[in-house]
Write an enzyme that holds these catalytic residues in place. Sequence first.
Site, mmCIF file in Angstrom:
data_model
loop_
_atom_site.group_PDB
_atom_site.id
_atom_site.type_symbol
_atom_site.label_atom_id
_atom_site.label_comp_id
_atom_site.label_asym_id
_atom_site.label_seq_id
_atom_site.Cartn_x
_atom_site.Cartn_y
_atom_site.Cartn_z
ATOM 1 C CG HIS A 1 -48.004 -37.249 -36.606
ATOM 2 N ND1 HIS A 1 -48.275 -38.100 -37.643
ATOM 3 C CD2 HIS A 1 -49.199 -36.712 -36.245
ATOM 4 C CE1 HIS A 1 -49.576 -38.099 -37.891
ATOM 5 N NE2 HIS A 1 -50.156 -37.263 -37.070
ATOM 6 C CG ASP A 55 -50.025 -35.279 -40.630
ATOM 7 O OD1 ASP A 55 -51.130 -35.412 -41.188
ATOM 8 O OD2 ASP A 55 -49.855 -34.595 -39.605
#
Length: 558
Positions: free
Chosen positions: A11, A315
């Site tokens: 993601h 991320d």
Amino acid sequence: MRILGINALFHDPAAALVVDGRTVAAAEEERFSRRKHGKRPVPFSAWELPEKAAAWCLEQAGLRPEDLDAVAYSFDPALARPAASMGLDDPWDHLRLTYAREAPGFLRTALPGLDSDAVRFVPHHMAHAASGALAAPGADTSSVLVLDGRGETTSHLAARRVGDRLEPLHGQELPHSLGLVYEELTEHLGFLRSSDEYKVMALAAYGTPRMLDELRRFVYATGDGGFHATGVPWAELCPPLRPGEAWSQPHADLAASAQACLEETLLDLVRWLHARTHDRVLTLAGGVALNCVANSRIAREGPFDRVWVQPAAGDAGTALGGALHLCAQGGERPEPMAGADLGRRWSDAELEAWLKTAAVPYERPADVAETVAEALADDAIVAWFQGRSEYGPRALGHRSLLAHPGRSGNLERLNDVKGREQFRPVAPMVRAERAAEIFDGPLPSPYMLFVHEVAPEWRDRIPAVVHVDGTARIQTVDSADEPLVARLLSAFERRTGLPVVVNTSLNTSGRPMVDDPRDALECFGSAPVDLLAIGPFVIRRGAFFAGGRPDTAAPEGA
């Protein structure tokens, strides 16, 4: 060396460009695509790349794909194992791994001219670690702790930076994952998993940790640098909530208990790491490092003298970390991050052209900071669009909604503007030299990644930014780094006696933060915001909807 970093698999797809050790640009794909988090973290979306963010990074530096020496992809499929063998219930994970193996080909298609042999796989948690240890200022010898949902086979990495090398010390094997446990709780409480974890942290302040002993049976440090974190029977502790369903006290108590359990476990991990390294500095990365309440407890009770958290700790930050890691491996010294303002910006002339094209009436005051301070003192809500956009999830005075902190009703008002839950707090900006007299916690705090106790004598003076537990997630502003914001704060204090301004992200619920001028105008036109300050220009709501002629910039007050 010219290195492009790519995060894509799970993601928050993002791209970052490092040239000769310096971070030139970094941006998340959501800012271009206008899809929150870029995509959902499911195997079927794993092939999607941050194409627009990558193309913009190259354009920013005047590079073509064929000019790159390397592309860092922040996941190494060679290290991965089948999900079932790791105790994960993810029957389509093999599809995710297939897409990861094919990433060089996908990147060659997305960036015509790129040599697919230039793509290097960087282990996911090593990319996270590099985003912390190699980007932090004054951290040449430091410890680094990474915690998130999952990487290839682990959910955690404890390591040490020595020079420009990262030495792994311990990694926790899946299925044990503090990040996944917190995601499970997020879903159990009716929020969007792998997106709304920060809402759980906010809700925890309304509860008491009366279920902590029960949670300690399932989540705890194991004394060897790792932890146990799986199998929590959430439904036995508290009934689940459907999305949008109102929470009750047991739900807040469960959130408080899980937050306390997380903090305890993190402190044990931090103490274990310090006992092996004896370093002064700890850097944090991974999605769990966005838990600013836990970060503050680590800073307050942990053994390290200084704690630095990567502003894009999730991320998205692995794009930068992967590029920095390859930079160091190639023999170049990575430069520390100078700030989180690494995204797009527009010149004054370009902004004015946007305003003329949009046919909106605007002014160019002598000093936008003074004009905005006057509006805030009059209790206006201001959309603030200045300079380069931020990398990471925090609005840090570049894409912000601002308001008066002394009006208690402004918390509810801003949550209404943004269309979000009323238990959510908003944050204060404060000049760095004034912070210590108002807030007790790690200072400076330029990235809004810690919470601070608000001094009792100030709580009634700035009620809009004080959370229910008496804390605030502050951003300190250094005039050397952010002269315009510092000038705004000084101008507001001259008018009100308050050195603090409310700052929350410039977006509405479910949408990414505003990034380009079109986004700013659309947000301003659709939300009850009184003033838009975009570069040196201002647009007033009354004039915006009155349909005044935009042929020329009107003088202030016209």
